[in-house]
Design a protein around this motif. Structure first.
Motif, PDB file in Angstrom:
ATOM      1  N   LEU A  85      -5.770  -5.237  -7.086  1.00 38.51           N
ATOM      2  CA  LEU A  85      -6.971  -6.401  -7.331  1.00 38.51           C
ATOM      3  C   LEU A  85      -6.848  -7.148  -8.808  1.00 38.51           C
ATOM      4  O   LEU A  85      -7.164  -8.170  -8.718  1.00 38.51           O
ATOM      5  CB  LEU A  85      -8.467  -5.511  -7.087  1.00 38.51           C
ATOM      6  N   THR A 108      -2.123   1.280  -7.210  1.00 43.76           N
ATOM      7  CA  THR A 108      -3.115   1.455  -6.470  1.00 43.76           C
ATOM      8  C   THR A 108      -4.026   0.306  -6.450  1.00 43.76           C
ATOM      9  O   THR A 108      -3.633  -0.503  -6.494  1.00 43.76           O
ATOM     10  CB  THR A 108      -4.141   2.496  -7.484  1.00 43.76           C
ATOM     11  N   ARG A 109      -4.967   0.458  -5.477  1.00 46.05           N
ATOM     12  CA  ARG A 109      -5.686  -0.690  -5.081  1.00 46.05           C
ATOM     13  C   ARG A 109      -6.472  -1.326  -6.130  1.00 46.05           C
ATOM     14  O   ARG A 109      -6.544  -2.621  -6.184  1.00 46.05           O
ATOM     15  CB  ARG A 109      -7.100  -0.190  -4.151  1.00 46.05           C
ATOM     16  N   THR A 110      -7.050  -0.640  -7.221  1.00 49.07           N
ATOM     17  CA  THR A 110      -7.539  -1.287  -8.358  1.00 49.07           C
ATOM     18  C   THR A 110      -6.440  -2.023  -9.127  1.00 49.07           C
ATOM     19  O   THR A 110      -6.753  -3.186  -9.463  1.00 49.07           O
ATOM     20  CB  THR A 110      -8.028  -0.276  -9.395  1.00 49.07           C
ATOM     21  N   VAL A 118     -10.862  -9.430   0.999  1.00 50.42           N
ATOM     22  CA  VAL A 118     -10.844  -8.110   1.306  1.00 50.42           C
ATOM     23  C   VAL A 118     -11.355  -8.022   2.586  1.00 50.42           C
ATOM     24  O   VAL A 118     -10.881  -7.273   3.846  1.00 50.42           O
ATOM     25  CB  VAL A 118     -11.654  -7.069   0.326  1.00 50.42           C
ATOM     26  N   MET A 124       0.574  -1.340  -0.028  1.00 48.54           N
ATOM     27  CA  MET A 124      -0.134   0.044   0.075  1.00 48.54           C
ATOM     28  C   MET A 124       0.923   1.433   0.110  1.00 48.54           C
ATOM     29  O   MET A 124       0.288   2.412  -0.165  1.00 48.54           O
ATOM     30  CB  MET A 124      -0.964  -0.030   1.234  1.00 48.54           C
ATOM     31  N   PHE A 133     -11.988  -2.274   0.386  1.00 48.26           N
ATOM     32  CA  PHE A 133     -10.500  -2.496   0.496  1.00 48.26           C
ATOM     33  C   PHE A 133      -9.819  -1.067   1.162  1.00 48.26           C
ATOM     34  O   PHE A 133      -8.919  -1.299   1.838  1.00 48.26           O
ATOM     35  CB  PHE A 133      -9.755  -2.639  -1.108  1.00 48.26           C
ATOM     36  N   ARG A 134     -10.373  -0.095   0.302  1.00 46.58           N
ATOM     37  CA  ARG A 134      -9.577   1.269   0.984  1.00 46.58           C
ATOM     38  C   ARG A 134      -9.927   1.220   2.424  1.00 46.58           C
ATOM     39  O   ARG A 134      -9.074   1.624   3.353  1.00 46.58           O
ATOM     40  CB  ARG A 134     -10.582   2.419   0.269  1.00 46.58           C
ATOM     41  N   GLY A 144     -13.185  -3.150  -4.252  1.00 47.53           N
ATOM     42  CA  GLY A 144     -12.431  -1.780  -4.256  1.00 47.53           C
ATOM     43  C   GLY A 144     -12.895  -0.970  -3.300  1.00 47.53           C
ATOM     44  O   GLY A 144     -12.005  -0.203  -2.738  1.00 47.53           O
TER      45      GLY A 144
END
Lengths: 377, 314
Positions: A227, A222-224, A284, A217, A372-373, A369
Motif C-alpha cells: 500500500l 507485506t500488505r502495508t 481495496v 500476495m 485488504f487482508r 490495510g
C-alpha cells in the motif's frame, strides 16, 4: 517493514506511469488541462444578455434610458415589443432572458422626482443571467436618475452643494477586482489533486482484475509495504502538480500568491497523503476498475464539487452534510489553499487543518490495510 | 515424523463458499524432489487448494504444512522459500522482460550481484537473452510462460507451485516447458503442478485426481493404471465412430452387452469391459445392425485418460 520491498513497488509503479501513456496523461496532464478548462468554464463573465423592452411611455427620456442601459457589452437589445404577450413568447422561446417594462409616465415621474416606474421580468430558469441583469439594470438606473437630477438642478442654476443621492462603495478584501476566478482557483486545486487518488484506486483494482495481485500476495512483500509503495509515486506525481498549478494560476490568471510556498507545499503533501489513503480504500473495496472509477467519482470528485465549500459555503449546509464534509480531505485543503493564496496566512492559522488531514490519512490507510487482508479471503 | 520428511502435507482440507463446497476433505502428501500432479476438470477445486497451500486463502477447516511450516499460522514464513506461478499470466504486460524480473527479484529480497546473476539465469532458462527490453505483452504464449517460470524461481525456491502453467500454450511449447520442470527437479526443487491436460499426467511422478472438490484417486501413473481399470481396453475403428459410441452405449444401458464404458477417442472408439477380447464379434454385430462398418479391433494398454474416465464414471 522492508525499505527494499517498498522501493521495489515504488519503482514498478513509476515504470507503469511512464510506460502507459493513458496513465501518464491522466496523472500528469489531466490535472493541468482540467484546471485551465474548468477555471474558464466556471467563471466566464456574464455578457451580452439578450433583453426585450416594452416602452409604454415612448418619450425621449425613456428612449434615452433604454439606449444607455444597452450601450455596453452587458445587455443587448434583442427586440422592442408592444405587448406583454410578445414578451412571454420571446421568453418561452428562450430568445431573451430578461424583459424591461417602462410604464406610462416614465419621463414625468422622473422629472417630478417620484422615482422610476420600471418593471424587470427575468427568466427564473436561468437565475444567474437574471440576477446579473437585475443588478446591472439597478445600477444603471441609479446612474440615470443621478444624471437626471443633476441636469434638473443645473437648469435651476444650482451648481454647488449637490451630493449624489446614492453613493455606495463596496470593497472586496483580498480579491479587489472580485473576479470569481480568483476565488475558484485555490478551491479547484483541491479537486484537481483528486486525480492521483483516482489513479491509485485504479491501479489496485487493475492488479486485482489481472491476477497480478494474487501473484504479489505470494511474495514476501507485506500488505502495508504494498500500500505504501503504491501511494508514494502518486504523492510525488501530486506534488509535481502542486508546483505546476500555482504557477499556472499566477501566470495565466494573474492570481496573486501571497503566502509561503513551502507551507503550501508541505500542507499539500499532507493532503495528498489523506486523499491517496482514500483512493487506496476505494481500490481495496472495489474489485474492478469501472467500479473503482464510479466510487471515486462518488467519494472524491462529487463531494469535491459540492461538499468542500468550493461552490457552496459549508456553513449553509445541513448538519449531517457538514459532518460529512469534515471527513473529506478536500474540505480542509480548500480552506488551506484559499488561505495561502489570497490572504497569505501561514502555519500559525492553518495547522489545525494540516493535523486534520494527517489524521484522516492515517485513518484511511488503517482501513485500507485492515480490509485488504480480508478481501483476499 | 512424516512432516519432517514430506515437503507438503495437507490434512482434511475443506473450503466452503457459502453453500458451495469447493474443496472437500482433501488430504495428500508430496515428497521432496518429486513432481506432484493435481489433475481435474475446470472448477474441481485445484486453484482453491493451491491458494490454501500458499496461505492466500484461509481454509474452512483442515491443515496445511509446507516445508514443515504450518501455513495457517505463519503464512509469511514460507513466502521466500516457495515459488508460485498463478493461473493466468501474472507478469506485468506493460513492463519489459527485465523490469518484470527485476521487480520480482527485488520483491523476494534479492539485490546487486545476486539479483543480476539470477536474472541472467532466468533469461537464459527462458531463452530470452537479448530480448530484455521487449514488453511482455509482445511475447507469445510459450515465451511468456517460460518468463513467468523464470520469475517464479529467481529466489531459488525449494518448492514450486504451478497453477495450470500450460493452459492455452501450443503443444511444442508445452513440451519445452516440461523439459524445464525436469531440469528444476534435477536441481532438487519439488514441484506441485495442476493441470487439466490428461496427457500431462504422464509427466508427473505422482498424481491426485480431483473431482468436485474430492480426491477420487491418487498414486503414480502406473499404480493408477493398475488400480483404476475394471477390464481391458478394446480399440475399434469404424465408419462412423460418433454414432458407434451412441449405439454401443445404448446396448450397454439396455443390458445387451456387458460393457464398463464406451468412449470416443479421437476418431476411434474405446470399449472397456471384463474379457473384452471375447466380445469382438458381438460388438461388430451390434454395429452392423445400425449399418456401421467396424474395421480393425485391438486390445491395447490403457492410457491414463482411459483410467481417469473410468475413475470419474465410478
Amino acid at each position: 517493514m522492508s525499505l527494499r520491498h517498498i522501493f521495489a513497488v515504488v519503482r514498478k509503479e513509476i515504470q507503469h506511469i511512464l510506460r502507459d501513456r493513458s496513465t501518464f496523461v491522466l496523472v500528469l496532464l489531466a490535472p493541468t488541462a482540467m484546471m485551465v478548462l474548468m477555471s474558464y468554464a466556471l467563471t466566464v463573465d456574464i455578457q451580452h444578455v439578450p433583453i426585450a423592452v416594452l416602452d409604454y411611455d415612448r418619450s425621449p427620456t425613456s428612449r434615452n434610458f433604454v439606449q444607455q442601459i444597452t450601450a455596453g457589452d452587458d445587455l443587448d437589445l434583442y427586440a422592442q415589443v408592444s405587448s406583454m404577450e410578445e414578451i412571454e413568447v420571446l421568453l418561452m422561446r428562450g430568445e431573451i432572458k430578461v424583459a424591461l417594462v417602462l410604464a406610462p409616465g416614465f419621463a414625468s415621474d422622473i422629472r417630478s422626482m417620484r422615482g422610476m416606474p420600471l418593471q424587470i421580468i427575468i427568466d427564473g430558469t436561468e437565475p444567474q443571467s437574471g440576477a446579473f441583469a437585475v443588478e446591472h439594470v439597478g445600477w444603471r438606473a441609479e446612474e440615470f436618475l443621478n444624471q437626471a437630477l443633476s441636469a434638473q438642478m443645473g437648469a435651476l442654476g444650482v451648481t454647488q452643494g449637490i451630493s449624489q443621492p446614492i453613493d455606495l462603495r463596496v470593497r472586496a478584501w483580498y480579491n479587489p477586482s472580485l473576479k470569481p476566478r480568483v476565488d475558484m482557483i485555490p478551491g479547484l486545486i483541491s479537486m484537481v489533486l483528486g486525480f492521483p487518488a483516482l489513479s491509485v484506486a485504479l491501479t489496485l483494482a487493475h492488479e486485482r482484475e489481472h491476477g497480478t495481485l494474487e501473484q504479489l500476495m505470494a511474495t514476501p512483500i507485506t500488505r502495508t509495504e504494498l500500500l505504501l509503495g503504491k501511494m508514494i509515486p502518486y504523492v510525488l506525481v501530486g506534488l509535481v502538480n502542486v508546483i505546476i498549478i500555482p504557477l499556472l494560476a499566477m501566470l495565466l490568471f494573474r492570481i496573486p500568491f501571497n503566502g509561503n510556498f513551502i507551507v503550501f507545499f508541505l500542507l499539500s503533501a499532507v493532503f495528498l497523503f489523506a486523499i491517496l489513503g482514500m483512493g487506496l480504500v476505494i481500490g481495496v473495496f472495489m474489485k474492478t476498475q469501472p467500479a473503482a472509477l464510479a466510487l471515486s467519482f462518488l467519494l472524491i470528485f462529487f463531494p469535491g464539487f459540492f461538499m468542500t465549500g468550493i461552490f457552496f459555503p459549508i456553513a449553509s449546509m445541513p448538519e449531517v452534510m457538514r459532518l460529512e464534509a469534515l471527513g473529506l480531505p478536500g474540505t480542509h485543503y480548500a480552506i488551506i489553499t484559499r488561505g495561502v493564496f489570497l490572504p497569505g496566512v501561514g502555519l500559525d492559522v492553518l495547522w489545525p487543518y494540516g493535523v486534520m488531514l494527517a489524521g484522516l490519512g492515517v485513518i484511511f490507510l488503517g482501513i485500507a490495510g485492515l480490509f485488504f487482508r480480508k478481501r483476499l479471503g | 515424523m512424516i512432516a519432517e520428511r514430506s515437503t507438503i502435507v495437507t490434512e482434511n482440507l475443506v473450503k466452503r463458499f457459502g453453500e458451495f463446497t469447493a474443496v472437500d476433505e482433501v488430504s495428500f502428501i508430496v515428497h521432496p524432489g518429486e513432481i506432484f500432479g493435481f489433475l481435474g476438470p475446470n472448477g474441481s477445486g485445484k486453484t482453491t487448494t493451491i491458494r490454501m497451500m500458499l496461505g492466500l486463502l484461509t481454509p474452512t477447516s483442515g491443515n496445511v504444512e509446507v516445508l514443515g511450516v504450518p501455513v495457517l499460522e505463519q503464512p509469511e514464513a514460507i513466502r521466500s522459500r516457495v515459488g508460485y506461478m498463478s493461473q493466468h499470466f501474472s507478469l506485468y504486460n506493460d513492463l519489459t522482460v527485465l523490469q518484470n524480473l527485476r521487480f520480482y527479484g527485488t520483491a523476494y529480497g534479492l539485490s546487486n550481484d545476486g539479483l543480476n546473476q539470477q536474472i541472467d539465469r532466468a533469461l537464459q532458462m527462458a531463452g530470452l537473452e537479448g530480448r530484455e527490453s521487449i514488453r511482455t505483452h509482445e511475447l507469445s504464449g510459450g515465451w511468456r510462460q517460460r518468463l513467468a517460470l523464470g520469475a517464479a524461481i529467481l529466489h531459488e525456491p525449494e518448492v514450486l507451485f504451478l497453477d495450470e502453467p500450460t493452459a492455452g500454450v501450443d503443444p511444442l511449447s508445452r513440451r519445452d516447458f516440461w523439459e524445464l520442470l525436469y531440469q528444476l527437479v534435477a536441481d532438487g526443487v519439488t514441484v506441485f503442478v495442476t493441470t487439466h491436460y490428461m496427457d500431462e499426467a504422464e509427466h508427473c511422478h505422482r498424481l491426485a485426481l480431483l473431482q468436485r472438490g474430492q480426491i477420487i484417486a491418487s498414486g503414480s501413473p502406473d499404480e493408477m493404471r493398475n488400480q483404476g481399470m475394471h477390464g481391458q481396453v478394446l480399440e475399434i475403428e469404424s465408419s462412423d465412430s460418433a454414432r458407434a459410441v451412441k449405439v454401443l452405449r445404448a446396448a450397454k444401458t439396455e443390458g445387451r452387452l456387458p460393457l464398463e464404458s464406451v468412449e470416443l477417442y479421437g476418431s476411434l472408439v474405446h470399449v472397456i469391459a471384463e474379457g473384452v477380447e471375447s466380445l469382438q464379434d458381438a460388438l461388430a454385430l451390434e454395429l452392423k445392425r445400425s449399418e456401421i462398418e467396424s474395421g480393425r479391433m485391438a486390445v491395447i494398454e490403457p492410457s491414463l485418460e482411459d483410467v481417469f474416465i473410468a475413475y470419474m464414471r465410478d
